[in-house]
Design an enzyme around this catalytic site. Structure first.
Site, short mmCIF file in Angstrom:
data_model
loop_
_atom_site.label_atom_id
_atom_site.label_comp_id
_atom_site.label_asym_id
_atom_site.label_seq_id
_atom_site.Cartn_x
_atom_site.Cartn_y
_atom_site.Cartn_z
N GLN A 151 -30.65 74.84 -74.37
CA GLN A 151 -32.03 75.30 -74.28
C GLN A 151 -32.53 75.96 -75.56
O GLN A 151 -33.67 76.43 -75.62
CB GLN A 151 -32.18 76.30 -73.12
N HIS A 155 -31.91 80.60 -71.78
CA HIS A 155 -32.86 81.69 -71.52
C HIS A 155 -33.25 82.45 -72.79
O HIS A 155 -33.00 83.64 -72.93
CB HIS A 155 -32.31 82.64 -70.47
N GLU A 198 -41.99 83.24 -60.78
CA GLU A 198 -42.96 84.33 -60.66
C GLU A 198 -44.14 84.16 -61.62
O GLU A 198 -43.98 83.70 -62.75
CB GLU A 198 -42.31 85.68 -60.98
N TYR A 227 -40.54 94.79 -64.04
CA TYR A 227 -40.83 93.63 -63.21
C TYR A 227 -39.63 93.10 -62.44
O TYR A 227 -39.66 92.01 -61.89
CB TYR A 227 -41.53 92.56 -64.05
N TYR A 285 -27.53 80.42 -58.17
CA TYR A 285 -27.20 79.00 -58.13
C TYR A 285 -25.94 78.74 -57.30
O TYR A 285 -25.73 77.63 -56.81
CB TYR A 285 -27.03 78.46 -59.55
#
Length: 397
Positions: free
Chosen positions: A113, A178, A270, A280, A291
């Site tokens: 990623q 991420h 979200e 948050y 997962y």
């Protein structure tokens, strides 16, 4: 905006973020069929808003063959900057050509990623030609982290000059997931950057640590990266908010409200209307499951904010824009969000910070990584695939 509680970040910092997490988390039996546990929304309309009629869209493929494109930004002359994760930035021009990669960009860690991510310019680009971008920066020994750089795009569009890395995420980590990392200009000389928490069980704990920038939104001065955070006691000076998982879409609303969306684990994507100094929730609170199938804590935890809206199952939401064009007059002020897993564009009708309706557009278009509103009011999207595409969408017929 509905809040989970009113406990401050200062309280969390003083009591110790790891202790707070240990008290809130628990892993129980797996949920059946991968669905969420017995969850109840915190308020009416927080999920599964009434479905709106889907508008028919005509698709025009402008470019094919892009390698996992990630960032998209229209320039004042109508050209488009496009980033590709392997580390390339190109220009798609109004005459229909795609440039060779722009020279002068820094090295990226393009595993999984990682790579080159968002790209952004400010309103004065026509005068300054200044560009900002985020990327996975290699830090040695297999570690990496998100970084923010800026440079001046040459007049002929071939080279990025005066390149400077102005900010680095800390700590670096040996993870390939991420990174975040969307950029939003506030119109006052600052940029917000939404940051991922690196995914693995150990680094994700830092999302609650006010002395780390994993799982945070930061605000920095756009020119030099110096801190301009929310002034949270006990926190790093660039931190704006904490408790985020992996921010994939961000936009400034028409009223100046900052919005960011983030992936949940398995379900629990979200949408947040972000305010400075607030928590948050992640990983203390989530509407998703691990997962592995294990339950992840609770949906409501004291000291953390409720999302304005969440999805379960997860469409894997990504880039975000607010509609302000002329082609779709009924959409004024609506949020448009890319769906990676769902392969569509999600349109949300809003009343302030309340979602009053949801529509799915261009279903089957592919993994929509970013959505932008062109100057003429058309939608322009990129699909994050090995054979990624730049696609223009206009009203059907």
């Amino acid at each position: 905006m509905t809040r989970r509680t009113t406990t401050s970040l200062t309280t969390l910092a003083a009591t110790g973020f790891l202790a707070s997490m240990a008290a809130a988390q628990g892993f129980n039996d797996a949920a059946p069929n991968g669905a969420a546990y017995d969850q109840t929304p915190a308020f009416e309309g927080q999920t599964r808003a009434p479905m709106l009629d889907s508008t028919g869209l005509q698709q025009q493929v402008l470019v094919e063959g892009l390698e996992h494109p990630w960032g998209l930004q229209e320039l004042p002359d109508g050209n488009w900057l496009i980033t590709e994760r392997p580390g390339r930035m190109r220009i798609y021009t109004t005459d229909g050509t795609l440039s060779e990669p722009i020279q002068g960009l820094p090295e990226v860690d393009a595993r999984d990623q990682g790579g080159l991510h968002d790209v952004s310019v400010a309103d004065d680009f026509a005068d300054t030609r200044r560009v900002w971008w985020t990327y996975a920066e290699p830090r040695g020994d297999g570690t990496n982290a998100t970084a923010v750089a800026t440079g001046i795009l040459s007049e002929d569009g071939t080279t990025m000059d005066d390149v400077q890395r102005i900010w680095q995420q800390q700590p670096a980590w040996a993870s390939t997931k991420h990174f975040g990392a969307r950029i939003v200009h506030d119109g006052e000389g600052h940029i917000f950057v939404g940051l991922g928490e690196r995914s693995d069980p150990e680094p994700r704990q830092y999302a609650q640590d006010p002395q780390a920038t994993l799982g945070k939104i930061i605000r920095i001065n756009a020119t030099d990266g110096t801190p301009a955070g929310a002034g949270i006691e006990g926190a790093l000076p660039e931190i704006w908010s904490i408790g985020h998982r992996n921010i994939q879409g961000a936009a400034m609303g028409p009223d100046g409200q900052l919005w960011m969306n983030e992936h949940g684990p398995k379900g629990g994507d979200e949408l947040n209307a972000v305010e400075g100094g607030l928590n948050y929730g992640w990983p203390l609170a989530t509407y998703g499951t691990d997962y592995s199938g294990a339950q992840m804590g609770a949906t409501q935890v004291e000291g953390t904010e409720q999302p304005v809206y969440y999805w379960d199952p997860s469409p894997a939401i990504s880039g975000m824009a607010f509609y302000d064009g002329d082609m779709f007059p009924d959409w004024q002020g609506d949020a448009l969000i890319g769906g990676l897993r769902s392969g569509d564009i999600i349109r949300l009708e809003l009343d302030g910070t309340t979602v009053t309706g949801e529509a799915r557009l261009a279903q089957g278009i592919g993994r929509v990584r970013e959505v932008e509103v062109a100057q003429d009011g058309a939608l322009v999207v990129i699909t994050d695939e090995e054979n990624g595409r730049l696609v223009r969408l206009t009203p059907e017929g």
